[in-house]
Design a protein around this motif. Structure first.
Motif, PDB file in Angstrom:
ATOM      1  N   UNK A  69      -7.441  72.865 100.297  1.00  0.00           N
ATOM      2  CA  UNK A  69      -7.922  72.721  98.933  1.00  0.00           C
ATOM      3  C   UNK A  69      -7.975  74.102  98.292  1.00  0.00           C
ATOM      4  N   UNK A  70      -7.315  74.256  97.170  1.00  0.00           N
ATOM      5  CA  UNK A  70      -7.336  75.529  96.459  1.00  0.00           C
ATOM      6  C   UNK A  70      -7.617  75.271  94.990  1.00  0.00           C
ATOM      7  N   UNK A  71      -8.287  76.203  94.364  1.00  0.00           N
ATOM      8  CA  UNK A  71      -8.543  76.122  92.935  1.00  0.00           C
ATOM      9  C   UNK A  71      -7.520  76.996  92.217  1.00  0.00           C
ATOM     10  N   UNK A  72      -6.979  76.471  91.125  1.00  0.00           N
ATOM     11  CA  UNK A  72      -6.034  77.255  90.335  1.00  0.00           C
ATOM     12  C   UNK A  72      -6.728  77.912  89.152  1.00  0.00           C
ATOM     13  N   UNK A  73      -8.056  77.797  89.113  1.00  0.00           N
ATOM     14  CA  UNK A  73      -8.804  78.385  88.006  1.00  0.00           C
ATOM     15  C   UNK A  73      -8.788  79.907  88.099  1.00  0.00           C
ATOM     16  N   UNK A  74      -8.682  80.541  86.963  1.00  0.00           N
ATOM     17  CA  UNK A  74      -8.737  81.997  86.911  1.00  0.00           C
ATOM     18  C   UNK A  74     -10.199  82.430  86.980  1.00  0.00           C
ATOM     19  N   UNK A  75     -10.547  83.320  87.910  1.00  0.00           N
ATOM     20  CA  UNK A  75     -11.945  83.760  87.994  1.00  0.00           C
ATOM     21  C   UNK A  75     -12.377  84.418  86.686  1.00  0.00           C
ATOM     22  N   UNK A  76     -13.597  84.101  86.262  1.00  0.00           N
ATOM     23  CA  UNK A  76     -14.134  84.661  85.027  1.00  0.00           C
ATOM     24  C   UNK A  76     -15.186  85.705  85.365  1.00  0.00           C
ATOM     25  N   UNK A  77     -15.342  86.644  84.456  1.00  0.00           N
ATOM     26  CA  UNK A  77     -16.388  87.639  84.616  1.00  0.00           C
ATOM     27  C   UNK A  77     -17.729  86.950  84.390  1.00  0.00           C
ATOM     28  N   UNK A  78     -18.672  87.088  85.316  1.00  0.00           N
ATOM     29  CA  UNK A  78     -19.971  86.423  85.136  1.00  0.00           C
ATOM     30  C   UNK A  78     -20.660  86.897  83.851  1.00  0.00           C
ATOM     31  N   UNK A  79     -21.302  85.955  83.166  1.00  0.00           N
ATOM     32  CA  UNK A  79     -22.011  86.282  81.939  1.00  0.00           C
ATOM     33  C   UNK A  79     -23.460  86.613  82.268  1.00  0.00           C
ATOM     34  N   UNK A  80     -24.040  87.424  81.439  1.00  0.00           N
ATOM     35  CA  UNK A  80     -25.469  87.688  81.587  1.00  0.00           C
ATOM     36  C   UNK A  80     -26.226  86.459  81.100  1.00  0.00           C
ATOM     37  N   UNK A  81     -27.480  86.332  81.480  1.00  0.00           N
ATOM     38  CA  UNK A  81     -28.255  85.171  81.047  1.00  0.00           C
ATOM     39  C   UNK A  81     -28.400  85.157  79.527  1.00  0.00           C
ATOM     40  N   UNK A  82     -28.492  86.321  78.910  1.00  0.00           N
ATOM     41  CA  UNK A  82     -28.591  86.382  77.445  1.00  0.00           C
ATOM     42  C   UNK A  82     -27.301  85.877  76.803  1.00  0.00           C
ATOM     43  N   UNK A  83     -26.148  86.254  77.368  1.00  0.00           N
ATOM     44  CA  UNK A  83     -24.860  85.777  76.831  1.00  0.00           C
ATOM     45  C   UNK A  83     -24.738  84.265  77.000  1.00  0.00           C
ATOM     46  N   UNK A  84     -25.137  83.755  78.160  1.00  0.00           N
ATOM     47  CA  UNK A  84     -25.066  82.316  78.405  1.00  0.00           C
ATOM     48  C   UNK A  84     -25.968  81.558  77.447  1.00  0.00           C
ATOM     49  N   UNK A  85     -27.189  82.081  77.245  1.00  0.00           N
ATOM     50  CA  UNK A  85     -28.134  81.415  76.349  1.00  0.00           C
ATOM     51  C   UNK A  85     -27.610  81.415  74.922  1.00  0.00           C
ATOM     52  N   UNK A  86     -27.061  82.545  74.465  1.00  0.00           N
ATOM     53  CA  UNK A  86     -26.515  82.630  73.109  1.00  0.00           C
ATOM     54  C   UNK A  86     -25.354  81.660  72.934  1.00  0.00           C
ATOM     55  N   UNK A  87     -24.478  81.584  73.935  1.00  0.00           N
ATOM     56  CA  UNK A  87     -23.338  80.661  73.867  1.00  0.00           C
ATOM     57  C   UNK A  87     -23.820  79.217  73.799  1.00  0.00           C
ATOM     58  N   UNK A  88     -24.840  78.875  74.581  1.00  0.00           N
ATOM     59  CA  UNK A  88     -25.383  77.519  74.562  1.00  0.00           C
ATOM     60  C   UNK A  88     -25.983  77.185  73.204  1.00  0.00           C
ATOM     61  N   UNK A  89     -26.745  78.119  72.647  1.00  0.00           N
ATOM     62  CA  UNK A  89     -27.336  77.888  71.319  1.00  0.00           C
ATOM     63  C   UNK A  89     -26.250  77.730  70.267  1.00  0.00           C
ATOM     64  N   UNK A  90     -25.207  78.549  70.325  1.00  0.00           N
ATOM     65  CA  UNK A  90     -24.118  78.449  69.353  1.00  0.00           C
ATOM     66  C   UNK A  90     -23.401  77.112  69.470  1.00  0.00           C
ATOM     67  N   UNK A  91     -23.237  76.621  70.691  1.00  0.00           N
ATOM     68  CA  UNK A  91     -22.578  75.330  70.901  1.00  0.00           C
ATOM     69  C   UNK A  91     -23.415  74.205  70.299  1.00  0.00           C
TER      70      UNK A  91
END
Length: 94
Positions: A69-91
């Motif tokens: 089993x292999x994933x073809x997803x490109x690894x992403x740079x981890x987001x900070x909790x502030x970036x994740x929270x801002x992205x969630x609020x914007x969504x």
């Protein structure tokens, strides 16, 4: 954490009230204990997540029949909790 979740909850409620009118939105107590009964009867979605560290391990998981089993997803740079929270609020507010 709980503070971030409450911010998202309140933003979502405000958005609903703005679109449907405040009388159309009823709320309870955020974070209150609930008893929930659930019966899953249907398909299951499994998300495979890959990280560079995981792919460097010598043994990869295998599927029935010995397929690897292999994933073809490109690894992403981890987001900070502030970036994740801002992205969630914007969504939610979009």
């Amino acid at each position: 954490g709980g503070d971030q979740a409450q911010e998202l909850y309140e933003a979502f409620i405000k958005k609903l009230a703005a679109s449907d009118g405040p009388k159309a939105v009823a709320t309870g107590v955020f974070g209150a204990m609930m008893q929930v009964e659930l019966c899953n009867d249907g398909p299951v979605t499994v998300e495979l997540v890959s990280s560079p560290e995981a792919s460097a391990t010598p043994s990869a998981p295998s599927a029935p029949g010995g397929a690897t089993l292999k994933s073809t997803a490109t690894p992403k740079t981890p987001k900070t909790s502030a970036e994740s929270r801002q992205e969630s609020l914007e969504t939610i507010l979009a």
